[in-house]
Design a protein around this motif. Structure first.
Motif, mmCIF file in Angstrom:
data_model
loop_
_atom_site.group_PDB
_atom_site.id
_atom_site.type_symbol
_atom_site.label_atom_id
_atom_site.label_comp_id
_atom_site.label_asym_id
_atom_site.label_seq_id
_atom_site.Cartn_x
_atom_site.Cartn_y
_atom_site.Cartn_z
ATOM 1 N N ARG A 116 0.833 -1.218 0.000
ATOM 2 C CA ARG A 116 0.000 0.000 0.000
ATOM 3 C C ARG A 116 0.869 1.270 0.000
ATOM 4 N N LEU A 117 2.142 1.149 0.333
ATOM 5 C CA LEU A 117 3.047 2.301 0.286
ATOM 6 C C LEU A 117 3.764 2.402 -1.068
ATOM 7 N N GLY A 118 3.453 1.468 -1.977
ATOM 8 C CA GLY A 118 4.027 1.530 -3.321
ATOM 9 C C GLY A 118 5.354 0.812 -3.494
ATOM 10 N N TYR A 119 5.731 -0.049 -2.526
ATOM 11 C CA TYR A 119 6.954 -0.836 -2.690
ATOM 12 C C TYR A 119 6.604 -2.240 -3.162
ATOM 13 N N LYS A 120 7.535 -2.832 -3.892
ATOM 14 C CA LYS A 120 7.280 -4.188 -4.401
ATOM 15 C C LYS A 120 7.942 -5.238 -3.501
ATOM 16 N N VAL A 121 7.155 -6.245 -3.129
ATOM 17 C CA VAL A 121 7.620 -7.282 -2.205
ATOM 18 C C VAL A 121 7.546 -8.632 -2.908
ATOM 19 N N ALA A 122 8.589 -9.439 -2.793
ATOM 20 C CA ALA A 122 8.543 -10.793 -3.355
ATOM 21 C C ALA A 122 9.285 -11.748 -2.433
ATOM 22 N N GLY A 123 9.011 -13.034 -2.588
ATOM 23 C CA GLY A 123 9.687 -14.021 -1.748
ATOM 24 C C GLY A 123 10.154 -15.206 -2.570
ATOM 25 N N ILE A 124 11.259 -15.803 -2.155
ATOM 26 C CA ILE A 124 11.729 -17.043 -2.791
ATOM 27 C C ILE A 124 12.101 -18.006 -1.669
ATOM 28 N N SER A 125 11.489 -19.183 -1.705
ATOM 29 C CA SER A 125 11.844 -20.194 -0.717
ATOM 30 C C SER A 125 12.414 -21.396 -1.447
ATOM 31 N N GLY A 126 12.917 -22.360 -0.710
ATOM 32 C CA GLY A 126 13.453 -23.569 -1.328
ATOM 33 C C GLY A 126 12.470 -24.213 -2.290
ATOM 34 N N ALA A 127 11.155 -24.089 -1.970
ATOM 35 C CA ALA A 127 10.131 -24.738 -2.781
ATOM 36 C C ALA A 127 9.971 -24.066 -4.141
ATOM 37 N N PRO A 148 17.669 -18.519 3.729
ATOM 38 C CA PRO A 148 19.053 -18.086 3.504
ATOM 39 C C PRO A 148 19.847 -18.943 2.518
ATOM 40 N N GLN A 149 19.552 -20.256 2.448
ATOM 41 C CA GLN A 149 20.324 -21.132 1.577
ATOM 42 C C GLN A 149 20.257 -20.647 0.123
ATOM 43 N N ILE A 150 19.147 -20.021 -0.250
ATOM 44 C CA ILE A 150 19.014 -19.531 -1.624
ATOM 45 C C ILE A 150 20.074 -18.487 -1.942
ATOM 46 N N LEU A 151 20.267 -17.566 -1.006
ATOM 47 C CA LEU A 151 21.292 -16.546 -1.251
ATOM 48 C C LEU A 151 22.688 -17.177 -1.243
ATOM 49 N N VAL A 152 22.904 -18.144 -0.342
ATOM 50 C CA VAL A 152 24.199 -18.833 -0.312
ATOM 51 C C VAL A 152 24.487 -19.442 -1.688
ATOM 52 N N ASN A 153 23.469 -20.133 -2.255
ATOM 53 C CA ASN A 153 23.652 -20.755 -3.569
ATOM 54 C C ASN A 153 23.934 -19.714 -4.644
ATOM 55 N N CYS A 154 23.171 -18.604 -4.606
ATOM 56 C CA CYS A 154 23.315 -17.579 -5.638
ATOM 57 C C CYS A 154 24.672 -16.883 -5.554
ATOM 58 N N LEU A 155 25.179 -16.707 -4.344
ATOM 59 C CA LEU A 155 26.507 -16.103 -4.200
ATOM 60 C C LEU A 155 27.570 -17.072 -4.711
ATOM 61 N N ALA A 156 27.348 -18.379 -4.458
ATOM 62 C CA ALA A 156 28.323 -19.389 -4.876
ATOM 63 C C ALA A 156 28.382 -19.518 -6.388
ATOM 64 N N ASP A 157 27.193 -19.499 -7.049
ATOM 65 C CA ASP A 157 27.228 -19.699 -8.508
ATOM 66 C C ASP A 157 27.286 -18.377 -9.274
ATOM 67 N N GLY A 158 27.356 -17.257 -8.554
ATOM 68 C CA GLY A 158 27.536 -15.975 -9.222
ATOM 69 C C GLY A 158 26.257 -15.332 -9.750
ATOM 70 N N THR A 159 25.103 -15.990 -9.530
ATOM 71 C CA THR A 159 23.831 -15.400 -9.976
ATOM 72 C C THR A 159 23.654 -14.018 -9.351
ATOM 73 N N ILE A 160 24.022 -13.937 -8.068
ATOM 74 C CA ILE A 160 24.069 -12.625 -7.424
ATOM 75 C C ILE A 160 25.545 -12.354 -7.124
ATOM 76 N N PRO A 161 26.136 -11.387 -7.845
ATOM 77 C CA PRO A 161 27.587 -11.220 -7.764
ATOM 78 C C PRO A 161 28.077 -10.690 -6.424
ATOM 79 N N SER A 162 27.232 -9.877 -5.754
ATOM 80 C CA SER A 162 27.734 -9.242 -4.531
ATOM 81 C C SER A 162 26.595 -8.862 -3.598
ATOM 82 N N LEU A 163 26.900 -8.845 -2.314
ATOM 83 C CA LEU A 163 25.896 -8.403 -1.331
ATOM 84 C C LEU A 163 25.611 -6.915 -1.469
ATOM 85 N N SER A 164 26.431 -6.215 -2.245
ATOM 86 C CA SER A 164 26.237 -4.773 -2.410
ATOM 87 C C SER A 164 24.917 -4.423 -3.102
#
Ligand SMILES: [Zn+2]
Length: 729
Positions: A116-127, A148-164
């Motif tokens: 309702r404040l105009g921000y976009k929210v999404a979620g990703i779980s193991g499923a 958290p495991q999703i981010l661990v995987n993405c950092l490992a395979d480079g899908t998400i290059p940096s926490l920045s």
């Protein structure tokens, strides 16, 4: 029996009043999953106090009791954070949740609040992570809820290059940030950047917890050290607790009064004597078959009727599975005999545990059920022999179990407490924790058949995990039980094993009884009405004085933790930051020294043998990996070696349709090997490595693997082209 021997006992139970403005039009099932954390109403003063250091931009650990509305505090922080960016710049928040129910709840609360404040929210779980593009979801949304495991995987395979890419990270249950937990793996990445002097901006870090813990600390100084280490792991420079608004907090969250009751055991126990004799007989049968029993029988203190004995059985079963002889037929016969003897011993051990904590009758019913099922299946010579040995003792067991002088004194105590509490307050609602599923059933029957207690109309709730004999409740089934308990006033007691680790909110009750319950209990209990919460009680009933001591120790540890936090809060911020920095450097060096080399791939071909009868199943060279986590066997020959039975719960997940269960084709074995699925155009078996013994062809050495990920062979991906000649569905 589902629990390993756990030597911790940690009871923390909190009460939160259910808000009166609860939306009653909600349908019954969503009331359990979208609880009362969301409210656009004004925050309480203590919530504003908790949010303040984070809103000043400090990395903060927020430590406040379960149920005080930490989720709401994180909403305040998040909203403040996103709004502070000037035109043309944007913030991006990631919120981590460990348990699935918590993930679902956070996703819905954040979506309601921020959309309702105009921000976009999404979620990703193991499923959902396999079917979505994580990179795009992170790119296109302002707030992302993750396991958290999703981010661990993405950092490992480079899908998400940096926490920045993130400007704020929020860790729910942040006390888990230690060892190899995914939280810590994420923070290793963060700290490597920070200590490496990277010029990329790093996100602000917020941790939420009800208790930072003190580890093994024995005094205030060690407790302080433990807490500093957690702060270092999360790069936190502030610990926020409620200090100025304590009175308001205590009004909102209550802690129940704790009582400890040491209960007595039966003075004489004929049932235990008879069953122990039967167990000794069975053990000597095992020894006779083995010829050379080796070290297996030298494990100390494996008393009958203990969880230690259960562990011994598991150990022996493992060793039996890799037992080898030159004569393969003989080997197969011996392995099967051992398998049967050990599974009988396990049931006898279960029965002794039931006898110790419930009625003899319940233990005997459990045994009779088991033997009824044995008769209904294969029923070979060994089984007939064991059944006969049991039946010889049956009559005596029957007459002992109906003798009133053999009543369990523990149950008398439990009955007394329940009667007294319901006499004081007939509106009392109780939750009773016990340690195994078999005990849940036994105590339910005891209450129903006891005229003094039958008015309680018990219902039961068990965990979602699977054990050897039983399948856990599903999440919807658990929710249904809790809904019924919430709405049906006649249903006065809920009997349960631990569901603490599954993120489930327990419905309203004001009496908690831990009946010989070992393990961690950190519970949030909702209650309606201030008076009820204020008068709430918690009883620990045990025959084990150590357990009571341990719990008293935990209460002392909690005091130490609070004192240590107070000390740390008086430290000068610069001094604290320097201390944290030193710990981070020390830990980084330790990490660098511990890094293990990649495991070497074992390319030698191996055989898989049925774990129960040792029949040859397949070669590792015939195994193909499907979608990275399933394993099938190619070639027609394998299809001769198993039989299939229609699956009782056929189900589809992704490209995979579960159709049947598969078993060892030897009619006198029928060991469970896995499932038969339809995958794309093919019908194929998926085998579980836990059902097999791995034999090295060259050396003949046999080993066991519990999971495929522990089995380091050359995993060849499945290729549809290879299958196109034959095996088509
Ligand atoms: Zn078999």
């Amino acid at each position: 029996l589902e629990d390993d021997e756990m030597n911790t006992c940690d009871i923390q139970i909190f009460y939160k009043e259910e808000p009166e403005n609860q939306n009653l039009s909600q349908n019954s099932c969503s009331s359990a999953e979208a609880p009362h954390t969301y409210s656009p109403l004004k925050p309480r003063n203590y919530q504003l106090e908790l949010a303040l250091p984070a809103q000043k931009g400090k990395n903060t650990i927020i430590c406040a009791p379960t149920g005080c509305g930490k989720t709401f505090v994180s909403l305040l922080i998040c909203e403040h954070h996103l709004k502070k960016f000037p035109q043309g710049q944007k913030g991006k928040v990631v919120f981590f949740a460990i348990q699935l129910p918590v993930y679902e709840q956070q996703k819905s609360v954040f979506a309601k609040h921020f959309e309702r404040l105009g921000y976009k929210v999404a979620g990703i779980s193991g499923a959902t992570s396999d079917t979505v593009c994580v990179e795009q979801i992170v790119e296109n949304n302002d707030i992302i809820i993750l396991t958290p495991q999703i981010l661990v995987n993405c950092l490992a395979d480079g899908t998400i290059p940096s926490l920045s890419v993130f400007t704020l990270m929020i860790f729910d249950e942040c006390h888990n940030t230690s060892k190899q937990h995914p939280y810590n793996v994420i923070m290793f990445n963060y700290l490597d950047k920070k200590l490496g002097g990277s010029s990329d901006p790093l996100p602000q870090v917020i941790g939420l917890t009800a208790s930072v813990g003190v580890g093994d600390a024995k005094n205030k100084a060690e407790a302080t050290e433990h807490i500093c280490k957690l702060c270092a792991s999360l790069d936190a420079s502030a610990i926020a607790t409620v200090r100025d608004n304590l009175e308001e907090l205590e009004e909102a969250v209550y802690k129940p009064q704790k009582f400890f009751r040491k209960v007595e055991l039966r003075t004489a126990d004929r049932f235990k004597c008879i069953m122990s004799q039967l167990m000794m007989e069975t053990e000597s049968l095992v020894k006779r078959v083995l010829e050379e029993p080796g070290n297996l029988f030298q494990i100390q203190n494996r008393n009958f009727g203990t969880q230690k004995y259960e562990q011994w059985i598991v150990q022996v079963q493992k060793e039996c599975a890799v037992f080898q002889m030159p004569d393969k037929d003989k080997e197969s016969r011996i392995c099967k005999a051992l398998f049967l003897y050990m599974s009988h011993l396990r049931i006898y051990n279960d029965a002794l545990i039931i006898n110790e904590h419930a009625r003899m009758k319940d233990a005997l019913d459990y045994l009779k059920d088991f033997f009824r099922n044995i008769r209904a299946a294969g029923f070979d010579e060994i089984e007939q022999d064991l059944t006969q040995r049991f039946e010889e003792k049956l009559q005596e067991l029957e007459s002992i179990s109906t003798d009133p002088s053999n009543e369990n004194p523990k149950l008398r105590d439990l009955c007394f407490i329940l009667q007294e509490e319901y006499h004081l307050n007939p509106e009392t609602r109780t939750i009773l924790f016990v340690k195994t599923r078999a005990l849940v059933d036994a105590l339910k029957k005891w209450i129903e058949e006891n005229p003094k207690l039958s008015f309680l109309k018990p219902s039961v709730l068990t965990g979602r995990g699977k054990t050897n004999q039983t399948i856990g409740m599903t999440l919807p089934a658990q929710k249904c039980v809790l809904d019924t308990f919430r709405s049906d006033k006649d249903n006065k007691i809920l009997i349960t094993t631990s569901v603490a680790d599954e993120g489930i909110d327990i419905a309203q009750c004001n009496l908690v009884v831990l009946y010989e319950y070992v393990g961690n209990v950190i519970k949030m209990i909702q209650t309606r009405g201030r008076g009820r919460a204020r008068g709430s009680k918690c009883f620990l009933l045990t025959a084990n004085a150590d357990l009571i001591d341990k719990e008293k120790m935990n209460m002392y540890k909690e005091e130490m933790m609070n004192a240590a936090i107070l000390i740390l809060q008086t430290w000068d911020e610069a001094v604290f930051k320097e201390k944290i920095h030193q710990i981070q450097i020390r830990e980084k060096i330790i990490r660098a020294n511990q890094e293990k080399p990649e495991p070497v791939l074992d390319k030698k071909t191996k055989k898989l043998l049925c774990k129960k009868c040792k029949a040859f199943a397949c070669y590792t060279a015939d195994i193909r990996m499907v979608e990275k986590c399933h394993f099938t066997v190619v070639g027609e020959a394998f299809r001769e070696r198993f039989v299939s039975k229609l699956h009782p719960t056929p189900k589809s997940f992704g490209n995979i349709e579960k159709r049947a269960k598969i078993y060892c084709a030897r009619p006198d074995c029928s060991h469970d090997w896995g499932i038969l699925v339809k995958y794309k155009a093919f019908e194929m078996p998926f085998i579980k490595i836990g059902s097999f013994v791995v034999e090295d062809i060259a050396t003949g050495v046999q080993t066991l693997r519990a999971q495929w990920k522990d089995f380091n062979f050359e995993k060849i991906p499945f290729d549809a082209a290879e299958m196109s000649h034959g095996a088509q569905d």
